[in-house]
Design a protein around this motif. Sequence first.
Motif, PDB file in Angstrom:
ATOM      1  N   HIS A 298      40.453   7.257 -14.327  1.00  0.00           N
ATOM      2  CA  HIS A 298      40.972   7.991 -13.016  1.00  0.00           C
ATOM      3  C   HIS A 298      39.884   8.698 -12.313  1.00  0.00           C
ATOM      4  CE1 HIS A 298      42.308  11.476 -16.090  1.00  0.00           C
ATOM      5  NE2 HIS A 298      41.118  12.143 -15.050  1.00  0.00           N
ATOM      6  N   TRP A 299      40.443   9.058 -11.011  1.00  0.00           N
ATOM      7  CA  TRP A 299      39.466   9.662 -10.161  1.00  0.00           C
ATOM      8  C   TRP A 299      40.327  10.778  -9.117  1.00  0.00           C
ATOM      9  CZ3 TRP A 299      39.468   8.843  -4.587  1.00  0.00           C
ATOM     10  CH2 TRP A 299      40.358   7.953  -4.261  1.00  0.00           C
ATOM     11  N   HIS A 300      39.578  11.652  -8.493  1.00  0.00           N
ATOM     12  CA  HIS A 300      39.878  12.715  -7.814  1.00  0.00           C
ATOM     13  C   HIS A 300      39.708  12.677  -6.260  1.00  0.00           C
ATOM     14  CE1 HIS A 300      41.326  13.996 -11.650  1.00  0.00           C
ATOM     15  NE2 HIS A 300      40.144  14.019 -12.069  1.00  0.00           N
ATOM     16  N   HIS A 301      40.361  13.166  -5.449  1.00  0.00           N
ATOM     17  CA  HIS A 301      39.879  13.494  -3.966  1.00  0.00           C
ATOM     18  C   HIS A 301      39.019  14.719  -3.917  1.00  0.00           C
ATOM     19  CE1 HIS A 301      41.172  10.117  -1.650  1.00  0.00           C
ATOM     20  NE2 HIS A 301      42.697  10.299  -2.227  1.00  0.00           N
ATOM     21  N   THR A 302      39.640  15.668  -4.431  1.00  0.00           N
ATOM     22  CA  THR A 302      39.188  17.074  -4.312  1.00  0.00           C
ATOM     23  C   THR A 302      38.894  17.818  -5.573  1.00  0.00           C
ATOM     24  OG1 THR A 302      39.993  17.339  -1.972  1.00  0.00           O
ATOM     25  CG2 THR A 302      39.590  19.422  -3.254  1.00  0.00           C
ATOM     26  N   LYS A 303      39.640  17.511  -6.527  1.00  0.00           N
ATOM     27  CA  LYS A 303      39.714  18.089  -7.908  1.00  0.00           C
ATOM     28  C   LYS A 303      38.190  17.768  -8.717  1.00  0.00           C
ATOM     29  CE  LYS A 303      43.204  18.434 -10.603  1.00  0.00           C
ATOM     30  NZ  LYS A 303      44.329  17.766 -11.636  1.00  0.00           N
ATOM     31  N   ASN A 304      37.736  18.712  -8.919  1.00  0.00           N
ATOM     32  CA  ASN A 304      36.522  18.587  -9.921  1.00  0.00           C
ATOM     33  C   ASN A 304      36.530  19.199 -11.329  1.00  0.00           C
ATOM     34  OD1 ASN A 304      35.051  21.274  -9.328  1.00  0.00           O
ATOM     35  ND2 ASN A 304      35.801  20.713  -7.442  1.00  0.00           N
ATOM     36  N   GLU A 305      35.801  18.508 -12.129  1.00  0.00           N
ATOM     37  CA  GLU A 305      35.855  18.698 -13.664  1.00  0.00           C
ATOM     38  C   GLU A 305      34.455  19.151 -14.147  1.00  0.00           C
ATOM     39  OE1 GLU A 305      39.807  16.788 -14.993  1.00  0.00           O
ATOM     40  OE2 GLU A 305      38.261  15.544 -14.242  1.00  0.00           O
ATOM     41  N   LYS A 306      34.550  19.661 -15.084  1.00  0.00           N
ATOM     42  CA  LYS A 306      33.060  19.733 -16.351  1.00  0.00           C
ATOM     43  C   LYS A 306      33.653  19.454 -17.680  1.00  0.00           C
ATOM     44  CE  LYS A 306      30.768  23.256 -13.576  1.00  0.00           C
ATOM     45  NZ  LYS A 306      29.389  22.615 -13.269  1.00  0.00           N
ATOM     46  N   PHE A 307      32.831  18.539 -18.369  1.00  0.00           N
ATOM     47  CA  PHE A 307      32.981  18.252 -19.690  1.00  0.00           C
ATOM     48  C   PHE A 307      31.886  18.600 -20.538  1.00  0.00           C
ATOM     49  CE2 PHE A 307      35.731  14.134 -18.775  1.00  0.00           C
ATOM     50  CZ  PHE A 307      36.838  14.852 -18.201  1.00  0.00           C
ATOM     51  N   LEU A 308      32.416  19.213 -21.719  1.00  0.00           N
ATOM     52  CA  LEU A 308      31.392  19.750 -22.817  1.00  0.00           C
ATOM     53  C   LEU A 308      31.907  19.179 -24.154  1.00  0.00           C
ATOM     54  CD1 LEU A 308      28.933  21.193 -23.554  1.00  0.00           C
ATOM     55  CD2 LEU A 308      30.361  23.245 -23.561  1.00  0.00           C
ATOM     56  N   VAL A 309      31.103  17.976 -24.566  1.00  0.00           N
ATOM     57  CA  VAL A 309      31.529  17.736 -25.922  1.00  0.00           C
ATOM     58  C   VAL A 309      30.939  18.617 -27.028  1.00  0.00           C
ATOM     59  CG1 VAL A 309      31.050  15.732 -27.748  1.00  0.00           C
ATOM     60  CG2 VAL A 309      31.940  15.214 -25.281  1.00  0.00           C
ATOM     61  N   VAL A 310      31.621  19.339 -27.803  1.00  0.00           N
ATOM     62  CA  VAL A 310      31.260  20.148 -28.699  1.00  0.00           C
ATOM     63  C   VAL A 310      31.016  19.597 -30.287  1.00  0.00           C
ATOM     64  CG1 VAL A 310      31.924  22.266 -27.465  1.00  0.00           C
ATOM     65  CG2 VAL A 310      33.536  21.404 -29.069  1.00  0.00           C
ATOM     66  N   SER A 311      31.781  18.644 -30.675  1.00  0.00           N
ATOM     67  CA  SER A 311      31.790  18.049 -31.733  1.00  0.00           C
ATOM     68  C   SER A 311      32.263  16.534 -31.642  1.00  0.00           C
ATOM     69  CB  SER A 311      33.029  18.595 -32.693  1.00  0.00           C
ATOM     70  OG  SER A 311      33.050  17.924 -34.047  1.00  0.00           O
TER      71      SER A 311
END
Length: 379
Positions: A298-311
């Motif tokens: 999926h995608w977003h117009h304005t919402k932004n995210e950060k992903f951090l895989v820890v395991s």
Amino acid sequence: MKILITGANGFVGRNLSETLKAIKEGKDKTRDIIVDDIFLFDINNTLDNLDQYTKHCDYVINLAGINRPQNTSEFYEGNKGFIETLCSFLVKNKNKCPIIASSSIQVGKDNDYAKSKKAGEDYLKEFSKQNGNQVYIYRFANLFGKWCKPNYNSVTATWCYNIANGMDIQINDPNVVLPLCYIDDVANEIIKCLKGTPNYNGEYYEVSPIHEVSLGELAETLKKIRESRNDLSIVNQSDEFTKKLYATYLSYLPEPEFSYPLKMNIDSRGSFTEFIRTHEHGQVSVNISKPGITKGNHWHHTKNEKFLVVSGKGIIRFRKIGESHVIEYKVSGEKLEVIDIPTGYTHNIENIGDTDMVTIMWANEMFNPEKPDTYFEEV
């Protein structure tokens, strides 16, 4: 530097002694001060102890006092009489060390507590003239912080304890304003005094900052802090008082309630769990994906995210809407790196390992089902 603390088991004494102990033991290397010995004197000690301590100390910090006696005379015995005893030992042992003494902003009011504190102040000032000891008298505001006894003489401690334990609080007039000082600021100011840079206001020494807070505001903030466990919010701590109050409140949590459960949204692919939700700084969630599972697309117009895989191990893929080029990032818990999820890019995350993949996900706004700003499209 050898420091004698009287009233060492009280609220201020305990916090100060632990702060100085950390400096003495080299656990706190941020302070430009050397502490060689700390002599702790309280109600359980003897006058022989006081005699010995006053022979060797380089500074006296007098925090001993009475504020909840059974009879009025104890005010004067504890708040002036003890000072007389302390000073008599300094004279006996020919010790002209400086004295840092606690008093109260109550001084000047027409009650026995205030009068007894003023009597103690006056005695110390005269003693300074006669014996030559430098005296620093601090008139403390209403203090708050960890280890303050609830249901005693601190409304902040009482309300923190009651609210944390699910008990009612009583507010007679929510508009009454309290001048409040945080215990760490007290310890910091006393250390400044030991270093020769005390805060003097022209009449007496004082701790800063002083937070002017109404009873209504205090109660409202504490109730918001309590509810933050239920709605996953974090009280806005951009102002120093709220930050200090939050730390204070946590110290009154019942030990069986240090932890609290989160709602896990579980299906065959894994789980998704919201951890923190704030209006100011967005939302933090924990995503667990089973091996071989792909989530997102999926995608977003304005919402932004950060992903951090820890395991675990995975691949995060991006494709700009309207284009065919796919970008891939291999991620794993063995090399922590944050992947920004730009707006206008459809994206997914696939678990390519043999174990569950755990991803910390931050979004710049709390999820709103009425405005999800989320559009399905395969990468």
